[in-house]
Each structure stands twice: as C-alpha cells, then as structure tokens.
Write an enzyme that holds these catalytic residues in place. Structure first.
Site, PDB file in Angstrom:
ATOM      1  N   ASP A   1      -3.327   4.273  -2.252  1.00 45.95           N
ATOM      2  CA  ASP A   1      -4.466   4.719  -1.455  1.00 45.95           C
ATOM      3  C   ASP A   1      -4.864   6.102  -1.961  1.00 45.95           C
ATOM      4  OD1 ASP A   1      -5.766   4.371   1.614  1.00 45.95           O
ATOM      5  OD2 ASP A   1      -5.521   6.428   0.916  1.00 45.95           O
TER       6      ASP A   1
ATOM      7  N   GLU B   1       0.841  -1.203   0.000  1.00 47.74           N
ATOM      8  CA  GLU B   1       0.000   0.000   0.000  1.00 47.74           C
ATOM      9  C   GLU B   1       0.874   1.250   0.000  1.00 47.74           C
ATOM     10  OE1 GLU B   1      -3.726   2.036   2.423  1.00 47.74           O
ATOM     11  OE2 GLU B   1      -2.761   0.246   3.223  1.00 47.74           O
TER      12      GLU B   1
ATOM     13  N   HIS C   1       0.483   4.938   0.879  1.00 54.49           N
ATOM     14  CA  HIS C   1      -0.463   5.706   1.689  1.00 54.49           C
ATOM     15  C   HIS C   1       0.127   7.079   2.002  1.00 54.49           C
ATOM     16  CE1 HIS C   1      -2.975   6.738   5.156  1.00 54.49           C
ATOM     17  NE2 HIS C   1      -3.767   5.716   4.868  1.00 54.49           N
TER      18      HIS C   1
END
Length: 374
Positions: A172, A140, A142
């Site tokens: 994200d 991910e 982020h």
C-alpha cells in the site's frame, strides 16, 4: 509494456454511499480516465457477496467488455467475529478464502488481496486452491508495517520453500508517506486539537524524513497495524501500560506534547501519535521484493497543486516520485491501482462540503501518468 494504471473502487465509497455511483457508474468513471485499463474491487462493497447469480456474472463480464476494463484484484476479508458463538478458526478462515478465490476466478480476476493481519497459516492452507484456480494470493502491506518486517519475510519464506508462483504482497503506497496529511491535521483541529500540536508532529516527521533526526528510525512496528498502535497508545495514556517494545515511543510522544503544547488535551496526544503510523519505507526497499509484488495500492490522502505549476498535482505527504523511479528502472510491469482514502477527513462536515472523490481520483491518475511516462 511498462507500469499499468488501474483504480480501486474503494476510492468511490462515498459516492456509492450517496448513490451517486453504482457499480456500472464506477466502471464508466474509471474508464473515463485516460490510460486506465484495470480495476480492483472489494467483494462486499460491489458484488452481491458471497454468491452472485449467473445473471449478475453475465452482466459483470458485459460491463468489463463495454468499458474495456481488466479485473485485476478482488479485495477479500474475513470477519472472524461474525458468529455469535465462536471466533473463526484458521481452518474456517482458510475455507472462506478458498471460496473467495473461486469467486475471483468466476469473475475473471487474476488476484485476491487479503488483509495484512491474515495469518500465514491461513494463506498456506488456501494456497493449493489458488494454484488450482491460477489465482495469486496477495497479502496487503499497509502502514505502519515496513517492507522489511516479519509479515513480508513470512511470505518470502513460503515462496522460497514451496516454489509457488501464487503468493505475494500488495504494498500500500501509504508506506511511503513521510508526514501526516494536511487534511488529517485539519480534521483534528476541527475536533479540538491545538494547531501547535499539528505543527509539532509535522516538523517532527519532516526532520526524520530529511535526516535531521533519527528518533523514528529506532521504532520497530513490524508486527503492528495502525489500529493496534492507536489502541495501545490510548490504553497507555489512560493506564501507563503498553507493550514493552512500544512504551519508549509512547513516552516520547507524550513528553513532546507536554513540553511544547500549552493547554493540551487528550486529542493532542492522538495527533502526536500520527508520527507512529508511518512505515518510513524507502524506494530501494522494493528492489528485492519485486518478484513477489502482485500489484500496488496507490494510496493517497489529498491531491493539491504543485507550487508554481498550475494544473499539476501531487500528494504533499506521500513520496510517489522515488518509488516510481525505482519501479521503472527495474522493469516493473504490474498495476498501480489508485486508492483514495482522504474522504473520511471531510465527513464531519456538511454534505455540500464533502470532497469530490471523482475529482481527487482524476488528479491522482494525472499524477501517475506524468510520473510513469515522464
């Protein structure tokens, strides 16, 4: 085929906590959103982790069939402090990830998502298992981590070196946020922050987004998570010490509050620090990364009506239109999975005043449908 729409069950965490929705309830609600075909699930939130029974697995597949939902991505974790006598080694973390990859395969998922801070060595150690199981590992990305920072470049290097098709990233959508959400700023006011500080940070971020200022563009947070930044900023305010690459940004935030906010308190510095939690990613940053994008987290904080368009909704802090336009133009055919995170900004209030996650997710899905199909 085009862009597909799914829902991450992280979005329903509050409803699950209050026992308004169980696993099947979340699946039924997700399927009730027109055009939703996929789901993303946190292993520890929704499954009897780490080893679901054969009965659970059988029922899981029956529910997927009943609601016509595709298991897209299983979100996995690794709490390195779970043992009292040691911090988990990379090898131990890799073994845990290998277990989770096999569990994802057993439950019919195509991908596993790891946290942004998962070391690249751990991912490489688990990669042979992912290839054997035909499961893609997705790190991910982020906020405040940028799309052109080291965490992404590490993934690209391994993919180029090994030729693997089983490693990539999950951006994200919070990386496309350009201002703090209004519900976040309202929460800070209820905790004692000055409204003036909220207006100050919002204007500062908007000036950077619209090009009136370039102050934020000079800050490199490519190796820091949001938690890192907040922790270091708190320490700086108490001691004056901070990593050298962060100190100029912290000094700037501190100075802006002291010079512009009368009667400020410690929480006002925290509000101003929200400006440092933005990745400042641009839609075009996605283009060279499309070959390694596994799916997206459709992060949002609050859906509200578009001015002058009753029944049409948007998140006023996050750019969705620009990135979706790029994804459509370049033929992205993966999932955008709705991920609602604004509920935490209402949880200081009474139960009756809590926001409806179901309503917020439905409005977000309506926005995605409008932008993807429009």
């Amino acid at each position: 085929m085009g862009i597909k729409r799914g829902i991450d069950f992280y979005s329903y965490q509050q409803a699950q906590f209050f026992k308004e929705l169980d696993l099947e309830g979340m699946m039924k609600e997700a399927a009730g959103n027109e055009g939703v075909t996929g789901i993303e699930v946190l292993d520890e939130q929704s499954f009897p982790y780490p080893d679901p029974s054969d009965e659970f697995v059988e029922n899981w597949y029956a529910m997927c069939k009943k609601y016509n939902l595709e298991p897209v991505t299983m979100d996995v974790f690794c709490d390195v402090l779970q043992f009292r006598d040691h911090v988990m080694s990379f090898e131990e973390c890799a073994d845990r990830l290998k277990h989770d990859i096999k569990l994802a395969k057993k439950l019919g998922f195509k991908n596993v998502r790891t946290l942004a801070t998962t070391n690249i060595e751990i991912l490489e150690l688990a990669l042979p298992t992912a290839e054997e199981c035909d499961i893609r590992i997705a790190k991910e990305i982020h906020a405040p981590i940028p799309l052109n920072g080291q965490y992404v470049k590490e993934i690209q290097e391994v993919v180029e070196r090994t030729g693997t098709k089983h490693l990539g990233i999950v951006p994200d959508w919070g990386i496309f946020a350009y201002r703090p959400s209004g519900v976040t700023l309202d929460w800070y006011v209820r905790q004692g922050a000055k409204r003036k500080t909220c207006e100050l940070v919002d204007q500062f971020c908007m000036d950077n987004y619209t090009g009136k200022s370039d102050a934020l563009s000079k800050i490199d947070l490519s190796l820091y998570t949001g938690g890192n930044v907040e922790s270091f900023f708190h320490a700086y305010l108490k001691t004056g010490n901070a990593p050298e690459d962060l100190k100029p940004a912290f000094e700037m935030m501190e100075k802006m509050v002291k010079e512009n906010v009368e009667g400020y308190t410690d929480i006002d510095f925290e509000v101003m620090g929200q400006a440092l939690l933005l990745s400042r990613a641009k839609p075009e940053d996605l283009i060279p990364l499309l070959p390694i994008i596994i799916n997206f987290h459709g992060k949002f904080y609050n859906m509200s009506e578009v001015e002058g368009q009753p029944g049409v909704y948007e998140d006023k802090a996050v750019d969705y239109e620009g990135p979706i336009k790029v994804l459509k133009e370049y033929g992205y055919e993966g999932y955008i999975n709705t991920e609602y995170e604004g509920q935490r900004r209402f949880q200081d209030r009474t139960e009756k005043e809590l926001i409806s996650e179901v309503d917020q997710v439905r409005k977000h899905q309506a926005m995605l449908k409008r932008l993807i199909e429009g």
